[in-house]
Design an enzyme around this catalytic site. Structure first.
Site, PDB file in Angstrom:
ATOM      1  N   LYS A 111       0.818  -1.221   0.000  1.00  0.00           N
ATOM      2  CA  LYS A 111       0.000   0.000   0.000  1.00  0.00           C
ATOM      3  C   LYS A 111       0.849   1.266   0.000  1.00  0.00           C
ATOM      4  CE  LYS A 111      -4.413  -1.364   2.102  1.00  0.00           C
ATOM      5  NZ  LYS A 111      -5.370  -1.042   3.175  1.00  0.00           N
ATOM      6  N   LYS A 192      -6.000 -10.491  -6.900  1.00  0.00           N
ATOM      7  CA  LYS A 192      -7.277 -10.738  -6.231  1.00  0.00           C
ATOM      8  C   LYS A 192      -8.250  -9.617  -6.546  1.00  0.00           C
ATOM      9  CE  LYS A 192      -6.232  -8.355  -1.987  1.00  0.00           C
ATOM     10  NZ  LYS A 192      -6.418  -8.180  -0.574  1.00  0.00           N
ATOM     11  N   LYS A 195     -11.185  -3.665  -3.828  1.00  0.00           N
ATOM     12  CA  LYS A 195     -11.959  -2.436  -3.930  1.00  0.00           C
ATOM     13  C   LYS A 195     -11.168  -1.361  -4.644  1.00  0.00           C
ATOM     14  CE  LYS A 195     -14.665  -3.212   0.216  1.00  0.00           C
ATOM     15  NZ  LYS A 195     -14.625  -3.077   1.669  1.00  0.00           N
TER      16      LYS A 195
HETATM   17  P1  AMP Z   1     -11.393  -5.331   2.751  1.00  0.00           P
HETATM   18  O1  AMP Z   1     -12.258  -5.120   1.576  1.00  0.00           O
HETATM   19  O2  AMP Z   1      -9.948  -5.311   2.384  1.00  0.00           O
HETATM   20  O3  AMP Z   1     -11.746  -4.481   3.948  1.00  0.00           O
HETATM   21  O4  AMP Z   1     -11.650  -6.839   3.215  1.00  0.00           O
HETATM   22  C1  AMP Z   1     -12.783  -7.278   3.927  1.00  0.00           C
HETATM   23  C2  AMP Z   1     -12.758  -8.789   4.030  1.00  0.00           C
HETATM   24  O5  AMP Z   1     -12.886  -9.401   2.735  1.00  0.00           O
HETATM   25  C3  AMP Z   1     -11.454  -9.353   4.619  1.00  0.00           C
HETATM   26  O6  AMP Z   1     -11.740 -10.473   5.419  1.00  0.00           O
HETATM   27  C4  AMP Z   1     -10.671  -9.772   3.396  1.00  0.00           C
HETATM   28  O7  AMP Z   1      -9.726 -10.783   3.684  1.00  0.00           O
HETATM   29  C5  AMP Z   1     -11.774 -10.275   2.491  1.00  0.00           C
HETATM   30  N1  AMP Z   1     -11.410 -10.164   1.065  1.00  0.00           N
HETATM   31  C6  AMP Z   1     -11.043  -9.016   0.423  1.00  0.00           C
HETATM   32  N2  AMP Z   1     -10.779  -9.275  -0.884  1.00  0.00           N
HETATM   33  C7  AMP Z   1     -10.995 -10.610  -1.076  1.00  0.00           C
HETATM   34  C8  AMP Z   1     -10.908 -11.490  -2.213  1.00  0.00           C
HETATM   35  N3  AMP Z   1     -10.553 -11.061  -3.427  1.00  0.00           N
HETATM   36  N4  AMP Z   1     -11.205 -12.798  -2.023  1.00  0.00           N
HETATM   37  C9  AMP Z   1     -11.574 -13.249  -0.809  1.00  0.00           C
HETATM   38  N5  AMP Z   1     -11.671 -12.485   0.296  1.00  0.00           N
HETATM   39  C10 AMP Z   1     -11.393 -11.176   0.181  1.00  0.00           C
END
Ligand code: AMP
Ligand code: TRP
Length: 330
Positions: A111, A192, A195
């Protein structure tokens, strides 16, 4: 009943990776465990953001979580900044964590790379995350694979604190699902779904209408050849198979058998239908909830009160063992 804690950043509506990698498990965990789910708005301050959008994004995410099946009467759903003890414990854990271990965090490295101004908050992000969970004596933390290293750090901090000051925190364990822990971007199958930083066409959003889903699924990258099977040299097909398998609760080998010789076109149309059927009820519920944002706000308020009643006793204990005077009565 284990105490379950997880968090998600309020960067607008969730994508399919959040839904399949995390939120889906949050929903099933409510049946068996004592769950807290936190919208981590303080974590969103660590990188540049739009002030005018954060509040809406927070409410939008809360609405999406409720629409996905989080039940505010069973789980505690709340916003991190509404429970001030998160910041307080983060400071104390800052004095337990070391620069060396934070500097090794791969999420910080990725990041911060390419930015000319990096906030101290971004560096400190995993310590606030540790405070989130330790404040509630969290035991199980359901997250996607990308959070593995942060969970290891959280455990190290809990153990170090307990050794230094006496038993205070439960030592949490990551709970990382085998299937869906890493949903890939449909256009760049080595990254992956995320967002930020993902491709527009390769990212599926919770509120994507059927037409947009069609465009995204039908244009998803597939691989050379035509057989529908999960394999390291077929990352595109594998990603779609995994999505299909989860949203229809069908084991992957069963799908491979079903689509033997069927070709990518038929397969993709079925993935699309399955995805539309999975998302439709969530989208309908979202529309209902979004019509009454004040009610969502009230649910968050109740969540914050319940969270705080658990956080306060932990902070009293922490203050005591590290040698601070008790906090004055509120
Ligand atoms: P975040 O959007 O980074 O706040 O992530 C929220 C949750 O979604 C966390 O538990 C991440 O590990 C999970 N997560 C985010 N991106 C992915 C993805 N591409 N595949 C699976 N889990 C994800
Ligand atoms: N860092 C997590 C993510 O990006 C979000 C998060 C913040 C979290 N605090 C947490 C996850 C506590 C689990 C537990 O996904």
């Amino acid at each position: 009943m284990a105490r379950v804690f997880s968090g998600i950043q309020p960067t607008g509506q969730p994508h399919l990776g959040n839904l399949l990698g995390a939120i889906r498990h949050w929903v099933t965990d409510q049946d068996e465990h004592d769950c807290l789910y936190c919208i981590v708005d303080l974590h969103s301050l660590t990188v540049p953001y739009e002030v005018a959008e954060l509040r809406d994004a927070t409410l939008e995410l809360a609405t999406a979580l409720l629409a996905s099946g989080i039940d505010p009467d069973r789980a505690i759903l709340f916003v991190q900044s509404q429970v001030r003890e998160h910041s307080e414990l983060a400071w104390i854990l800052n004095c337990v964590a070391t620069m060396g271990e934070l500097g090794r965090m791969t999420q910080f490295k990725s990041k911060s790379s390419g930015r000319d101004s990096i906030s101290v908050g971004l560096f400190d992000y995993p310590v606030l995350q540790a405070a989130d969970v330790l404040l509630y004596q969290g035991e199980r933390v359901p997250v996607g694979d990308d959070q593995r290293q942060h969970l290891e750090l959280m455990r190290d901090l809990a153990l170090r604190f307990n050794t230094r000051y006496g038993e205070t925190f439960a030592v949490p364990e990551a709970s990382i699902p085998k299937a869906g822990a890493r949903i890939m971007d449909l256009q760049q199958t080595d990254a992956k779904m995320s967002k930020t930083g993902g491709t527009e066409l390769g990212t599926i959003w919770l509120l994507d209408p059927p037409g947009r889903l069609k465009k995204k699924i039908m244009s998803a990258v597939t691989d050379s050849g035509s057989d529908v099977r999960a394999a390291p040299d077929k990352p595109g097909v594998t990603a779609l198979l995994e999505i299909h398998s989860i949203v229809t609760a069908t084991p992957l080998p069963v799908l491979e058998d079903r689509y033997a010789g069927a070709g990518y076109g038929t397969f993709k149309r079925d993935v699309l239908d399955a995805l539309v059927a999975y998302l439709e009820p969530i989208q309908a519920r979202y529309a209902e909830l979004a019509a009454d944002p004040a009610e969502v706000g009230r649910a968050l308020g109740r969540g914050a009160d319940r969270a705080r009643s658990l956080a306060v006793p932990t902070m009293e204990r922490v203050r005591d063992v590290i040698g601070l005077l008790p906090a004055p009565a509120a």
